[in-house]
Enzyme design. Structure first.
Site, mmCIF file in Angstrom:
data_model
loop_
_atom_site.group_PDB
_atom_site.id
_atom_site.type_symbol
_atom_site.label_atom_id
_atom_site.label_comp_id
_atom_site.label_asym_id
_atom_site.label_seq_id
_atom_site.Cartn_x
_atom_site.Cartn_y
_atom_site.Cartn_z
ATOM 1 N N SER A 57 -82.846 10.294 -37.938
ATOM 2 C CA SER A 57 -81.889 9.190 -38.633
ATOM 3 C C SER A 57 -82.414 8.182 -39.543
ATOM 4 C CB SER A 57 -81.359 8.440 -37.224
ATOM 5 O OG SER A 57 -80.238 7.690 -37.756
ATOM 6 N N ASP A 112 -88.061 12.382 -52.165
ATOM 7 C CA ASP A 112 -87.471 12.551 -53.393
ATOM 8 C C ASP A 112 -87.723 11.740 -54.657
ATOM 9 O OD1 ASP A 112 -86.076 14.315 -51.941
ATOM 10 O OD2 ASP A 112 -84.088 13.483 -51.927
ATOM 11 N N LYS A 160 -81.255 14.525 -37.944
ATOM 12 C CA LYS A 160 -80.209 13.833 -37.239
ATOM 13 C C LYS A 160 -79.437 13.366 -38.557
ATOM 14 C CE LYS A 160 -77.722 10.484 -35.113
ATOM 15 N NZ LYS A 160 -76.956 9.266 -35.731
#
Length: 531
Positions: free
Chosen positions: A300, A311, A325
């Site tokens: 999460s 990224d 999740k």
């Protein structure tokens, strides 16, 4: 009968509210057609008819507890379970606990407890709390609270007795090894902070280490405090292993400390609400390399941080593929201190990767406990995306690490010793007539005393077992002794310094530096998902 009827009507109201606020359950409230509304009414009628038949004809009398269980543990969770693994209903007790966890504080005496056989035992008092200041130790057995015996109580019931309004007194009777009579502590309840950064120190000269347990209202402040405490550093290891997530805004605020202002941290997309993009609000100019250590239980909000730093090529992610999740729950307060945590969005990393892994046709047990590792490179459901510098990353199944670090697995001896609380109980035994200093060395004499203790407790082992696990045995003995003598943070520091996964993660700091300087070799920019 009247009271039960009211409960039934209340429960039906919750059920209807759950369906109504969801939208996604029956096709969206704002644009619902007459046919949809009719179907909803029919479903509600079926539910109340079934309830009425059960109430009138069930073999046993339906008291209030059984009614609550039927509704709170049966009907509503059953409905939500059909939707996804993470939508859930919180009864008043669960709802209160959830809010306490998010706030990061409660009022009590400040000790972690656990059952051990028929006893409730103190694992550790939290530093600076009433329990710690009073001299309560790990291993103390809670015999009574305010004169009421804890016999046949579970740890949840005992913890509830220890909590209470700030400034109130609670008397706790403890049994301690080496002490003939029980010890009675008069404790004054206080605000007990729950720290999400439970340990932060320079694990090597110039290299900071931060372990973040979850994301709650104080997490970003705690991370900043740790960075401030380090001063100038040449590298940072962020340990997110086992972090189940938490508050989205805190994931954004933590990411903000390492990204440029305006960088996307995460996007969330749903059906009933507008899409949202969260960006780093302030940004940071820190330039040191960062390694983030994750495992299969990193989930999460922790995956949001990992995905954002990966990224944007701001950190090297190492360890295992994370949980996956990426479903966002919005908590809707319903009535009488209950709440519906309903999935309303999906999380996407800055490159557009879906964090959530597939759960169609998967049982809850398999989803949580029997899942596989990284998705294979030839899986057609795997999303292929690029980082800012053009490195290949994959979505649709958690965050795939840049470098794998094998899962720590215990052997038979480790399992036996932990199952018998061998180190914990040895610490009680040893400190009943010894003291330790921070210069402690776990030498051959101390190992022999540990072996003698194992024999006295009839815990089977061989000398070869101990020899094969000697480093682990030494570090665990030292960590338990330090926890009791100097506090939890010192014990965790000893464990971190030994941890093979942490040691391996630190070896990737040069790669993290190359990533920071955008000088990674070309072959690392075209890695495969199965790496």
């Amino acid at each position: 009968m009247v009271n039960r009827t009211r409960r039934a009507l209340f429960s039906a109201t919750i059920f209807l509210a759950a369906c109504g606020v969801a939208g996604s359950v029956f096709g969206g409230v704002s644009a619902q057609s007459a046919t949809d509304e009719s179907a909803l009414r029919d479903s509600m009628k079926s539910f109340t008819n079934v309830y009425a038949v059960v109430e009138q004809n069930y073999a046993d009398k339906l008291d209030n507890d059984k009614i609550d269980k039927a509704i709170y543990d049966g009907a509503i969770p059953g409905m939500l379970r059909v939707l996804d693994p993470h939508s859930s209903f919180h009864d008043p007790k669960d709802f209160a606990q959830m809010r306490e966890d998010q706030h990061g504080k409660y009022y009590g005496v400040g000790m972690q407890i656990q059952p051990q056989g028929e006893k409730i035992v103190v694992v550790a008092p939290f530093e600076g709390t009433p329990s710690y200041k009073a001299g309560i130790r790990p291993g103390d057995v809670i015999l009574a609270v305010d004169g009421k015996t804890t016999e046949h109580m579970d740890s949840t019931a005992v913890a509830s007795m220890l909590k209470g309004p700030r400034g109130t007194h609670v008397s706790v009777t403890m049994g301690r090894e080496g002490t003939a009579k029980p010890l009675v502590f008069d404790l004054i309840r206080d605000e007990i902070p729950r720290y999400s950064v439970d340990i932060a120190f320079q694990i090597k000269p110039g290299i900071g280490y931060i372990h973040v347990t979850n994301f709650m209202e104080t997490t970003s402040h705690e991370v900043q405090a740790a960075l401030d405490k380090f001063g100038p550093i040449n590298g940072l290891l962020i340990d997110l292993r086992g972090n189940p997530g938490g508050l989205l805004n805190e994931a954004v605020n933590v990411s903000d400390k390492f990204l440029q202002k305006g960088d996307i941290v995460v996007s969330q997309r749903g059906r009933a609400f507008p899409d949202q993009v969260y960006r780093a609000p302030s940004g940071s100019n820190v330039k040191y390399p960062i390694v983030v250590l994750v495992n299969r239980n990193t989930a999460s909000a922790a995956e949001i941080v990992s995905g954002a730093l990966q990224d944007h090529d701001r950190a090297l992610i190492v360890g295992e593929t994370t949980f996956g999740k990426g479903l966002v729950q919005t908590v809707f307060p319903i009535a009488e201190n209950t709440g519906l945590a309903l999935t309303t969005f999906h999380y996407y990393t800055p490159s557009g990767r879906l964090i959530q892994r597939n759960y169609d046709g998967v049982s809850l047990y398999d989803y949580y406990y029997a899942r596989q590792g990284a998705l294979p490179a030839n899986n057609t459901n795997t999303e292929v995306k690029l980082t800012d510098s053009g490195r290949t990353v994959y979505g649709g199944g958690g965050i795939t690490p840049d470098e794998k670090i094998a899962e720590l697995k215990s052997d038979h001896l480790q399992d036996i010793l932990l199952q018998h609380y061998a180190f914990f109980n040895f610490t009680k035994h040893y400190l009943s007539d010894h003291t330790v200093t921070k210069e402690l060395v776990v030498d051959d004499a101390l190992i022999q005393q540990f072996k003698d203790f194992l024999k006295s407790e009839k815990i089977e082992y061989t000398d070869k077992d101990i020899a094969d696990n000697l480093d682990w045995v030494k570090s665990t003995i030292k960590a338990e002794l330090f926890t009791t003598q100097f506090g939890q943070a010192e014990g965790m520091r000893i464990r971190a310094e030994w941890d093979p996964q942490i040691s391996k993660a630190l070896t990737f700091m040069p790669e993290a530096l190359a990533l920071e300087n955008h000088t990674l070799p070309a072959q690392q920019k075209t890695q495969t998902a199965s790496k």
